[in-house]
Structures are given as C-alpha cells and as structure tokens.
Design a protein around this motif. Structure first.
Motif, PDB file in Angstrom:
ATOM      1  N   GLY A 174       0.796  -1.232   0.000  1.00 40.56           N
ATOM      2  CA  GLY A 174       0.000   0.000   0.000  1.00 40.56           C
ATOM      3  C   GLY A 174       0.821   1.272   0.000  1.00 40.56           C
ATOM      4  O   GLY A 174       0.265   2.349   0.156  1.00 40.56           O
ATOM      5  N   ARG A 175       2.142   1.154  -0.158  1.00 41.78           N
ATOM      6  CA  ARG A 175       2.981   2.353  -0.031  1.00 41.78           C
ATOM      7  C   ARG A 175       3.605   2.808  -1.341  1.00 41.78           C
ATOM      8  O   ARG A 175       4.609   3.504  -1.362  1.00 41.78           O
ATOM      9  CB  ARG A 175       4.087   2.115   1.001  1.00 41.78           C
ATOM     10  CG  ARG A 175       3.584   1.780   2.384  1.00 41.78           C
ATOM     11  CD  ARG A 175       2.781   2.910   2.975  1.00 41.78           C
ATOM     12  NE  ARG A 175       2.223   2.534   4.279  1.00 41.78           N
ATOM     13  CZ  ARG A 175       1.386   3.267   4.963  1.00 41.78           C
ATOM     14  NH1 ARG A 175       0.974   4.421   4.473  1.00 41.78           N
ATOM     15  NH2 ARG A 175       0.913   2.872   6.116  1.00 41.78           N
ATOM     16  N   GLN A 234      -4.213   1.619  -1.987  1.00 40.64           N
ATOM     17  CA  GLN A 234      -5.624   1.246  -2.208  1.00 40.64           C
ATOM     18  C   GLN A 234      -5.743  -0.096  -2.934  1.00 40.64           C
ATOM     19  O   GLN A 234      -6.679  -0.317  -3.696  1.00 40.64           O
ATOM     20  CB  GLN A 234      -6.367   2.318  -3.020  1.00 40.64           C
ATOM     21  CG  GLN A 234      -6.276   3.723  -2.481  1.00 40.64           C
ATOM     22  CD  GLN A 234      -6.960   3.884  -1.156  1.00 40.64           C
ATOM     23  OE1 GLN A 234      -8.001   3.290  -0.915  1.00 40.64           O
ATOM     24  NE2 GLN A 234      -6.373   4.634  -0.256  1.00 40.64           N
ATOM     25  N   PHE A 238      -7.791   2.023  -6.738  1.00 43.87           N
ATOM     26  CA  PHE A 238      -7.943   3.443  -7.067  1.00 43.87           C
ATOM     27  C   PHE A 238      -6.584   3.979  -7.475  1.00 43.87           C
ATOM     28  O   PHE A 238      -5.605   3.819  -6.751  1.00 43.87           O
ATOM     29  CB  PHE A 238      -8.472   4.194  -5.836  1.00 43.87           C
ATOM     30  CG  PHE A 238      -8.890   5.609  -6.117  1.00 43.87           C
ATOM     31  CD1 PHE A 238     -10.210   5.903  -6.397  1.00 43.87           C
ATOM     32  CD2 PHE A 238      -7.967   6.634  -6.133  1.00 43.87           C
ATOM     33  CE1 PHE A 238     -10.603   7.201  -6.665  1.00 43.87           C
ATOM     34  CE2 PHE A 238      -8.349   7.930  -6.398  1.00 43.87           C
ATOM     35  CZ  PHE A 238      -9.676   8.214  -6.668  1.00 43.87           C
ATOM     36  N   GLU A 254       1.580   8.762   2.949  1.00 41.28           N
ATOM     37  CA  GLU A 254       0.685   7.670   2.581  1.00 41.28           C
ATOM     38  C   GLU A 254       1.401   6.709   1.657  1.00 41.28           C
ATOM     39  O   GLU A 254       1.177   5.511   1.697  1.00 41.28           O
ATOM     40  CB  GLU A 254      -0.581   8.215   1.900  1.00 41.28           C
ATOM     41  CG  GLU A 254      -1.537   8.826   2.888  1.00 41.28           C
ATOM     42  CD  GLU A 254      -2.890   9.110   2.276  1.00 41.28           C
ATOM     43  OE1 GLU A 254      -3.422   8.248   1.561  1.00 41.28           O
ATOM     44  OE2 GLU A 254      -3.405  10.212   2.507  1.00 41.28           O
TER      45      GLU A 254
ATOM     46  N   ALA B 121      -8.802  11.716   4.989  1.00 38.43           N
ATOM     47  CA  ALA B 121      -7.516  11.238   4.487  1.00 38.43           C
ATOM     48  C   ALA B 121      -6.784  10.483   5.595  1.00 38.43           C
ATOM     49  O   ALA B 121      -6.880  10.851   6.763  1.00 38.43           O
ATOM     50  CB  ALA B 121      -6.678  12.420   4.014  1.00 38.43           C
ATOM     51  N   PRO B 122      -6.066   9.414   5.221  1.00 38.11           N
ATOM     52  CA  PRO B 122      -5.374   8.621   6.244  1.00 38.11           C
ATOM     53  C   PRO B 122      -4.374   9.455   7.037  1.00 38.11           C
ATOM     54  O   PRO B 122      -3.973   9.080   8.128  1.00 38.11           O
ATOM     55  CB  PRO B 122      -4.660   7.555   5.431  1.00 38.11           C
ATOM     56  CG  PRO B 122      -5.396   7.480   4.147  1.00 38.11           C
ATOM     57  CD  PRO B 122      -5.932   8.854   3.881  1.00 38.11           C
ATOM     58  N   PRO B 139       0.716   6.728   8.391  1.00 40.12           N
ATOM     59  CA  PRO B 139      -0.750   6.728   8.289  1.00 40.12           C
ATOM     60  C   PRO B 139      -1.258   5.383   7.797  1.00 40.12           C
ATOM     61  O   PRO B 139      -0.530   4.628   7.150  1.00 40.12           O
ATOM     62  CB  PRO B 139      -1.031   7.838   7.284  1.00 40.12           C
ATOM     63  CG  PRO B 139       0.232   8.043   6.555  1.00 40.12           C
ATOM     64  CD  PRO B 139       1.344   7.672   7.482  1.00 40.12           C
ATOM     65  N   ASP B 140      -2.497   5.119   8.112  1.00 37.89           N
ATOM     66  CA  ASP B 140      -3.131   3.865   7.702  1.00 37.89           C
ATOM     67  C   ASP B 140      -3.082   3.727   6.182  1.00 37.89           C
ATOM     68  O   ASP B 140      -3.291   4.698   5.469  1.00 37.89           O
ATOM     69  CB  ASP B 140      -4.591   3.896   8.176  1.00 37.89           C
ATOM     70  CG  ASP B 140      -5.181   2.512   8.206  1.00 37.89           C
ATOM     71  OD1 ASP B 140      -4.529   1.605   7.658  1.00 37.89           O
ATOM     72  OD2 ASP B 140      -6.264   2.347   8.767  1.00 37.89           O
ATOM     73  N   ALA B 141      -2.796   2.516   5.725  1.00 38.99           N
ATOM     74  CA  ALA B 141      -2.734   2.315   4.276  1.00 38.99           C
ATOM     75  C   ALA B 141      -4.126   2.267   3.661  1.00 38.99           C
ATOM     76  O   ALA B 141      -4.287   2.380   2.454  1.00 38.99           O
ATOM     77  CB  ALA B 141      -1.980   1.040   3.962  1.00 38.99           C
ATOM     78  N   HIS B 142      -5.149   2.043   4.497  1.00 41.34           N
ATOM     79  CA  HIS B 142      -6.512   1.971   3.957  1.00 41.34           C
ATOM     80  C   HIS B 142      -7.195   3.296   4.155  1.00 41.34           C
ATOM     81  O   HIS B 142      -7.324   3.775   5.267  1.00 41.34           O
ATOM     82  CB  HIS B 142      -7.285   0.858   4.651  1.00 41.34           C
ATOM     83  CG  HIS B 142      -6.623  -0.463   4.510  1.00 41.34           C
ATOM     84  ND1 HIS B 142      -6.781  -1.255   3.405  1.00 41.34           N
ATOM     85  CD2 HIS B 142      -5.744  -1.095   5.312  1.00 41.34           C
ATOM     86  CE1 HIS B 142      -6.044  -2.332   3.537  1.00 41.34           C
ATOM     87  NE2 HIS B 142      -5.400  -2.270   4.679  1.00 41.34           N
ATOM     88  N   SER B 143      -7.629   3.872   3.044  1.00 43.16           N
ATOM     89  CA  SER B 143      -8.260   5.169   3.126  1.00 43.16           C
ATOM     90  C   SER B 143      -9.758   4.997   3.317  1.00 43.16           C
ATOM     91  O   SER B 143     -10.346   4.024   2.864  1.00 43.16           O
ATOM     92  CB  SER B 143      -7.996   5.945   1.847  1.00 43.16           C
ATOM     93  OG  SER B 143      -8.699   7.147   1.880  1.00 43.16           O
ATOM     94  N   TYR B 146     -12.897   6.842  -1.342  1.00 40.77           N
ATOM     95  CA  TYR B 146     -12.866   6.012  -2.551  1.00 40.77           C
ATOM     96  C   TYR B 146     -13.456   4.617  -2.338  1.00 40.77           C
ATOM     97  O   TYR B 146     -13.151   3.700  -3.083  1.00 40.77           O
ATOM     98  CB  TYR B 146     -11.438   5.838  -3.097  1.00 40.77           C
ATOM     99  CG  TYR B 146     -10.542   7.032  -2.979  1.00 40.77           C
ATOM    100  CD1 TYR B 146     -10.916   8.249  -3.529  1.00 40.77           C
ATOM    101  CD2 TYR B 146      -9.319   6.934  -2.327  1.00 40.77           C
ATOM    102  CE1 TYR B 146     -10.078   9.352  -3.425  1.00 40.77           C
ATOM    103  CE2 TYR B 146      -8.486   8.035  -2.222  1.00 40.77           C
ATOM    104  CZ  TYR B 146      -8.862   9.234  -2.769  1.00 40.77           C
ATOM    105  OH  TYR B 146      -8.040  10.310  -2.662  1.00 40.77           O
TER     106      TYR B 146
END
Lengths: 389, 576
Positions: A174-175, A234, A238, A254, B121-122, B139-143, B146
C-alpha cells in the motif's frame, strides 16, 4: 585532432570574427511560459555577446507549433534563405513534423565540438527524438529523466530496480502507486517497466508498434503488474488521476516512494514545504526513461553559422552547469560526466540541495520508445485493468 | 412603458430564463443520444449510442451507485432534520442551531468535498489525533475515501443537505399563520400528556412534510447527479454515473460524446428512479405512521429522536470543527510530518501564492455573482409583485412554486452539455452572457425560495393604506415594499451570490474553461501537488459567501432599525 573537427573550429572562429564586424542577432524561437527558462536565455545572450558578439533574441512562443507553421509558410512562399527563425527549441512531435517536411538543416549537430561531450555512442537518446533518428538535424540541449524519491527517515534502502520495487511493495504493502496511463507520468511508468522487463526485446519498442510486438512486450509487463497491483496504494483499486497527486500522497507519508520526470521540482517542493525535509532523490539502476529536448536550425535560416555557435555554447560545460542549477532552471545536463575534466565536473556540483539528485546519478538512460507505443500501451492497460473514470 | 407592462414582461422573462435553457439543453443532449451530431459527421438517426452504453460492463453498477448514495444521504439528512426539529422545536437552541448551520449552507459542494477529504484522508487531522494515542509512525494504508459503496460521498452529501433541509423546514414553520396554528395544536397535545417529541412527530411533522416534500426531492435529485463530491471522494472503477458522463464528454475521443449523451438521458431516468423510490418509501411509511397516529402512544419516537438528534448534531458539529481546524492549520503550515498534531512551523507563503494567483478568478467570481444575483433578485421581486397585484394566491402561485424546482430536479450533467452545444452555435464568441444565463438557472430558484416567504407575508394592510392615500402601485412597490423588505432582499442577494460562487459545472462547461472562478480553480488545485494550497483555495471558497452573508446581516442593522427580534413562544411539556 581529425581534420574535419579542426575545420569546424576554424569556421567558428571565423564566424566569431565575422560577427565582430557586424553584431549578429540570432532569433531564438522557443516556448516562453517559464520565467526560469526566459531568465536563463537572457544570461545566454549576455554570454554569447561577450564571447562571440552574437546576441540571442528569445522570441517567446505560447505553442512551439506556431514556429513550425511559420517555417512551413516560408517554404511555401519560396523563402529558402532569409527565414525569420535561426534557432528553434523543439521536441518529439514537432521534430517529426518538421523532419517529414524537410524543414530543418541537416548534418550539423554532430559536428559541433561540444556534441562529443554527450558521448552519443553510449547515450543513444542524444540521436533519437521519440524513436525518430535526429540525423544531425537537432542538437541536444537538456534532458528530463524519470527519478524516484523517498523519505530518508522512513526508508533506509529504496528499490534500485523494477524487481526490487516489487520486493519493496511486498514489504510495504500500500505504499507505492502510479498515476493512470492517461497521465503523462503514468504512461511513462509503463514505458519504463516495458523497457526494463523486455531487455532482450527492447528493439521492438523503438519501431512502430505491431500486434505481435505488443503481445510480446505486454506479456512480461502484465505479469509484473498483476503481481504489483494488489500491493499498491488502495490495493490498486484506485489510481490517482494526476501526477501531482503522487507528491501529495508522498508528502502525507501515505506512500513511501514516488517518482517524477522533473528532478528539479523535488528540491523546489521541499523549499515550499510540500515535501518533507528528509526527501532524497535517486535514479533506478536498471535504467531511467529519459527524453531529451533539442534545438534545431530551420533550413532557411539566414544566420546558420551564428546559430551553430550559439547551439555549441548551449552545449558547453559552463552553460550546461549553469542551467542545471536548481536556482536557475534545474534542467538536467545532456553532457556525460566522464567526458569532462575534474574542474568541469565540479561546476556541476555547486549549490546542491540535499533533496536534489546527485550529479551523475543516472546509471543508464532509456530513450523514449517510438511514439506509437504510448497509445498502444495505454489501451492495452485499460483493456486489462478496467476503464477507470 | 408603464409599471404593469414591466411586471408582465418580468413574468415572461422569469419563466423564459427558468425553462428555456433547460429545454434547449435537454434537446441538445437527446439529438446526439439518438445519433444525430452533424459536427462529427452524423446526420442520421441510430440506436447505437444507447446500444454501446448498455453494453458497457459497469453501467448498472454506476447507476446503482448513484441511486444508493443519493438515497442514503438524503435519508440520513432527512431523519437528522426531523430528529433535530422534534428535539428542539420551540426551544431557544433551535435559533442557535439555525444560525450555526447557515454558513454551512453557503459552502459550495466542491469546498465541502475537499474539506471532507481533509478529514477522511489517512493522514488527516482525525487520523493524527488517534495516532497520538496509538503511536503509529505511518498513516493507515486503507483510506476511508474512494470506497466501493461511496460512503464518503454519502457523508459529504449528508453534511451539505442537512442544513438545507432544516432551513427549508424552519422557513415553513416560521410562517405566522402556520406557526400560530401549530403552536395551539402542540399545546393541546401536550395537555393530553403527549411528550414534546411525540407531539411534534404526530402533529407538526404530518403537516410539515407536504410542504417540504419538493425541497427534499430537489435535494435527492441533486444528490443523484452531483459531480464534484463523487469526483473528489468517490470510487473510480466504476464511479457514479454523473462522473462517468463528465469523463466521457471530456474524452479526447470525440465519438464518446454519443455514449455520453445517451448516458445523460439514463441519468435523468436514474434521478427519476430515485424520486420514485423515495415516494414509494413515503407511501410505506404512511401506512405505519397512520396506525401510530391513533395508537395513543404518548412517548412514541421520543427516545429515538432524542438519541438521533444528539448523535447527528454531535457528529456534524465535530466534523465541521475538525474540518475547519485542519484546513486553517494546513493553510499556514510549514513542515508538518505525519503524526504531529500541529505544524512544526508556520508560514504565510501559501496565502501569498494563492492570493497572487487568485486575483483574476476572484474578480470573475464577484462579477458573475454580482450580475447574476442582481438580475435574479430584480426578476423575482417583479414577479412576486405581479403575482400580488393580480391577486394570485391560488393555482398560479403554486404553479410558479413548482416550476421553480425544474432546474433543481433536472440533472446538470443532463442538460448543460446540450446547452453548451446550442450556445456555441448561437453566440460563438460570447463567454459572459452564456455563463451568466447558466448561473441564473440555478440562482433564480434559490432567490425565489428565500424571498417568496417574506414577500407573501408582508402585511397587505400597509399596501391598502398607501393606495388609499393615492399612491400608485409603482410608488408602493419602490417606496413602501422594497424598504420594508430590505433585510430579506439582502439575504436573498447573499444567498444568490453564494449559489453563483459555488457553480462548478455550469461555469466550467459553458465558458469552455475560459472563465476561471475561485470554485473552478479550487477543484483544479484539489487534484494538485499541494495540500496546503488546496486548503487556502477551499477556505477562500468559504470566505467569499460568508462575507456576503455577514454583509446581508449587518447592512440592515446599519441602514434600518432591526425588525423586532422573534421570541421563542410556547412552552414544553416539562413532564417529558
């Protein structure tokens, strides 16, 4: 020294003397939308005036294709020796159009003394503009290349190749992400991946696309992306629409790795607080997709010798080093560091920003594939991964 | 030209501006949808656009997402409105809530979407706040944005819709004759032992609902075709239908326009479907509710409405505060690494950059807002005057009230592209005129809604006295009515300007991107590199309408003596 080179140098000296008799003004046509570029050309004019008594008048264009139309019009009107444009800043598309209509002076660029400093045999992109051979009709001026950046505080060892990038994504799910292929940076990432994953079939990408060639190239590409996508930001569900969003996601931590086609924008963004102070820029070891922007001389220029003198000055280590300064323009040099002396190399190291790309960081430059590949790769991507709207 | 001629002209002009652009626009979409588009070499008729659209693998998902998000958001906002009213009707707190929510009403949808993105936003402020307890570095990878079900869209829409519905309902409840009657009935119910909330639900709500049904349906219709919010917060594979339409219309492949036009027609059907589902739900509710009316249950709905009102108001207030705080912080932030709650340094750089770049857009925004609002207020005043003079309080008045909702019900994406097409053909070079017209289509209804109540409430006996003293209708209008209505006119001006400021799609499409306003720039910059600059733009977007409202409240107190302050009347059943 080969005889031809000596002749050219003699010719330049001669041009310089001729110029003294009646100060020449080179009409330089180029995009005028960037204050940095305009200021740099102002500096160039001062330098050439002092050295060769040649003034450079920057005619600021909103769209380079206007200049192409003008040369075409002059040719149609039978004006073959008193053209209004002496030097023209172009790339890709416009070059293809002008070459096709024989609007450019041929076989001059490689005779410039400073052209050798680009080491063209090792850097084929100095002779290719979007997959089309320049045939000495253009002299390289600057280049942009795909650079990656990471946050030093959070990542100790960034991936140095596409294979390592997949490993990085596995360790940091996720990065990482890339923009949709509609975006310039998004399609650039796909081109880089296609080139890097098809090292054996790379020549296919430099010819017009065909169905079998597309199948050959996309095979390894999609195998790779199939593995990468679930590990993306995501989960690859996305994708950001614009390249600029990458910077924002990176700034918010993020994503931990991002990339850009303009190395100079990264230190600039750090100064604007839009990127963290610990941001560091680097180039991939398996190659950096790069495109070079060029200057060309129209076939009907009235001052071709002066134009060549200016083009040669633009390629000089001094002019290239000044241009590369982040505070001036930040445009990457086309010169090869190995071709320069120690003192010359040092000129390129002044005023470095911790977030800026280190000089000579590029390991290998990958030229842009043939222009027909971009739409083909884009359509294939959408067909496989769904139409993102 | 006599005053009565002016009034007649104004009435025709009112209907013309309200209806013609939409009719023209819808026709301009139907033609390409049926395969007719001469500019692209299509002169015949074909069903191919629809066939291609229906063959799209995601079409039902897109339509479903539009339906789901709009219905859920409207339901949440509606329940919230009813709960808040049931809890606070006849309380002092209601006036405070009303004042607190009015600025939220003025926030353009695009700004609201950007603001919610800041919150969700995360790496947003909410996440930073929790990170101080959990000590996470990244920050959390899951937003939260979306998501496939569009829940982020629902949140943003509900935040925007609740204040609108509440203010519409309060407008109805504050009409003197209605107010008096309802207060009497409430007293009777409470005497009979019904608790406050139950009396409201069983008596006031039942009479209120028919009057707010149209605004509620307008909100629902708008939500089903909204573009800015799903574009910024929604999923992309597939997005809502409205977002897909915009992307198809803007596609470099011009032949996509046929499919886009067909989709615009489908969008109208989706909006219609949302309305039909709502009306069906209404019928089902009526069955249950009718039984409850006579059940004699004195505490019915009390716990639920108390709980819901507190929860929703609490969430709304917290969310709004967090959003504002985080946007203000970002707009002044220097470096601000993730888990830190406050920036490590402050700078004015972003404001300086933005104000330099925004000079022209602010000028355009003010110009558009000023011209379209002045035209709208003038037309509406003349229309209301002509209505009053012809003594039409019957069917014609209600017809006007209903026609008003046409611009609010027909989805913008369904007619704006057609309007652009026809507009380019009619006035190829003009920019301002078509944009002002497209703004008027949206400004007039809101100005009308805001002015009509006050205008129709004006005590007719003043007019009788003035007339008997020999004043002509023109003199009565200019020297009696307008000064007396100064405050509502100012509020209508501010509201109209706010609506005009917030227009994204009409401005962008009709001007062809040639007229940059604060809103179009803000949406563009929201997808850019700098969160800090985005914050400044969104704040600017909120500041402009707010200034308008402040001016509207302040000017009447300066120029005329403030009207008598309304006092909360009636008393609660203390036993509940």
């Amino acid at each position: 020294m080969p005889l031809s080179k000596a002749c050219v140098i003699a010719m330049f000296i001669g041009a310089g003397w001729a110029g003294k008799a009646a100060a020449t003004t080179v009409q330089f046509f180029g995009w005028g939308g960037s204050p940095q570029v305009n200021q740099y050309l102002q500096w160039v004019s001062e330098q050439t005036q002092a050295r060769y008594d040649i003034k450079v008048n920057h005619v600021k264009l909103a769209d380079t294709s206007d200049a192409v139309t003008r040369v075409l019009g002059e040719k149609a009107a039978g004006n073959s020796s008193r053209g209004s444009i002496d030097l023209l800043w172009i790339n890709g598309e416009n070059f293809a159009a002008m070459k096709q209509h024989n609007l450019l002076l041929s076989d001059w660029a490689e005779q410039l003394p400073n052209f050798a400093l680009t080491r063209p045999d090792e850097n084929p992109s100095m002779r290719m503009d979007f997959g089309i051979a320049t045939d000495g009709q253009e002299a390289p001026w600057g280049k942009a290349a795909l650079v990656f950046y990471f946050n030093q505080r959070l990542v100790s060892e960034p991936p140095a190749s596409l294979a390592e990038l997949l490993e990085f994504a596995r360790q940091n799910p996720g990065r990482f992400t890339y923009p949709l292929p509609d975006d310039f940076l998004g399609i650039s990432f796909l081109k880089y991946a296609a080139l890097s994953l098809n090292a054996a079939n790379r020549q296919l990408l430099y010819a017009p696309v065909t169905d079998p060639a597309l199948a050959t190239i996309t095979g390894p590409l999609f195998t790779y992306l199939d593995k990468l996508h679930p590990l993306l930001w995501q989960q690859g569900e996305f994708f950001v629409r614009q390249a600029s969003m990458l910077q924002q996601l990176f700034s918010d931590n993020e994503i931990l790795l991002a990339f850009s086609f303009t190395a100079a924008e990264i230190p600039a963004a750090v100064s604007r607080f839009d990127l963290p102070q610990a941001t560091r820029t680097y180039a991939m070891h398996d190659g950096s997709l790069s495109n070079v922007h060029f200057v060309a001389i129209p076939f009907n220029s009235a001052r071709t010798d002066a134009a060549k003198t200016v083009a040669n000055f633009l390629l000089s280590p001094e002019a290239q080093a000044y241009k590369q300064r982040v505070s001036v323009w930040g445009d990457e040099t086309v010169l090869s560091m190995e071709a320069l002396s120690k003192e010359q190399q040092q000129q390129f190291q002044t005023q470095s920003h911790p977030a800026a790309l280190a000089p000579g960081a590029y390991q290998q430059l990958l030229a842009e594939p043939h222009a027909s590949w971009a739409p083909a790769l884009r359509d294939a991507w959408y067909a496989r991964y769904g139409a993102r709207l | 030209m006599g005053f009565s001629t002016v009034l007649t002209l104004a009435r025709y002009l009112f209907y013309l501006i309200l209806l013609v652009p939409i009719a023209v626009g819808v026709i301009g979409v139907i033609l390409p949808a049926a395969g007719y588009f001469p500019a692209l070499g299509q002169h015949g008729w074909s069903s191919e656009p629809f066939a291609r659209l229906l063959a799209h693998p995601d079409i039902s998902k897109m339509a479903g997402l539009s339906l789901f998000t709009s219905l859920l958001a409207t339901l949440i906002a509606f329940i919230g409105t009813v709960a808040v009213l049931a809890q606070f009707y006849q309380c002092k707190a209601l006036a405070r809530i009303q004042h607190g929510l009015s600025p939220v009403l003025a926030i353009p949808h695009a700004a609201a979407a950007i603001a919610v993105a800041f919150l969700l936003a995360p790496s947003g402020w909410a996440a930073r706040f929790t990170a101080t307890f959990t000590h996470t570095v990244l920050p959390d990878a899951h937003s939260l944005m979306y998501d496939d079900y569009g829940l982020a869209i629902v949140l943003a829409l509900a935040i925007k819709e609740l204040p609108f519905m509440l203010l519409m309902a309060l407008g109805v409840l504050s009409q003197p004759n209605v107010k008096q009657r309802l207060e009497g009935q409430m007293r009777v119910a409470q005497t009979l032992g019904y608790c406050h909330q139950t009396s409201f639900l069983k008596i006031v709500f039942a009479q209120l609902y028919p009057q707010v049904r149209l605004p509620v349906l307008a909100v629902l219709a708008y939500a089903s075709a909204s573009v800015e919010i799903p574009l910024i917060l929604g999923p992309q594979n597939p997005p809502t239908l409205a977002v897909a339409i915009v992307q198809w219309f803007n596609h470099t492949d011009l032949s996509m326009r046929f499919q886009a036009s067909a989709a615009a027609i489908v969008q109208m059907l989706v909006t219609l479907a949302a309305v039909v589902v709502w009306l069906l739900g209404e019928k089902i509710w009526q069955q249950g509710f009718r039984w409850q009316l006579v059940s004699g249950n004195r505490m019915w709905g009390k716990a639920g409405s108390t709980w819901l009102a507190r929860l929703l108001l609490g969430c709304l207030v917290t969310a709004t505060l967090l959003i504002m705080l985080s946007m203000i912080s970002y707009s002044f932030a220097g470096f601000w690494p993730y888990p830190n709650l406050v920036p490590t340094q402050l700078t004015l750089l972003h404001w300086q950059d933005a104000l330099q770049a925004l000079g022209k857009p602010i000028g355009n925004t003010l110009m558009l807002g000023f011209v379209s609002t002045c035209i709208a207020v003038l037309l509406v005043l003349l229309f209301l005057e002509s209505e009053q003079q012809s003594n039409r309080t019957g069917p014609s008045a209600t017809l006007a009230d209903k026609l008003l909702f046409i611009p609010l019900m027909v989805p913008g994406v369904a007619f704006l592209y057609g309007l652009v097409w026809v507009g380019q053909w009619l006035f190829a070079e003009a920019i301002w005129l078509p944009v002002i017209l497209s703004h008027l289509v949206y400004v007039i209804p809101y100005v009308f809604l805001s002015l009509a109540v006050a205008y129709r409430q004006l005590d007719i006996r003043y007019v009788h006295v003035a007339t008997s003293l020999g004043k002509s209708p023109r003199q009565v209008f200019f020297r009696l009515k307008l000064p007396m209505l100064f405050a509502p006119v100012m509020v209508a001006l501010a509201l109209g300007a706010a609506i005009s400021f917030g227009q994204y799609l009409p401005t962008l499409l009709v001007s062809g991107g040639r007229l940059a306003t604060v809103t179009t720039e803000a949406v563009a910059i929201a997808s850019g590199a700098s969160r800090r600059l985005t914050a400044v733009y969104a704040l600017m977007q909120m500041l402009l309408p707010l200034l308008g409202f402040l001016l509207a409240w302040w000017l009447p107190t300066m120029l005329f003596n403030p009207a008598k302050q309304a006092k909360p009347s009636g008393s609660r059943n203390r036993t509940c």
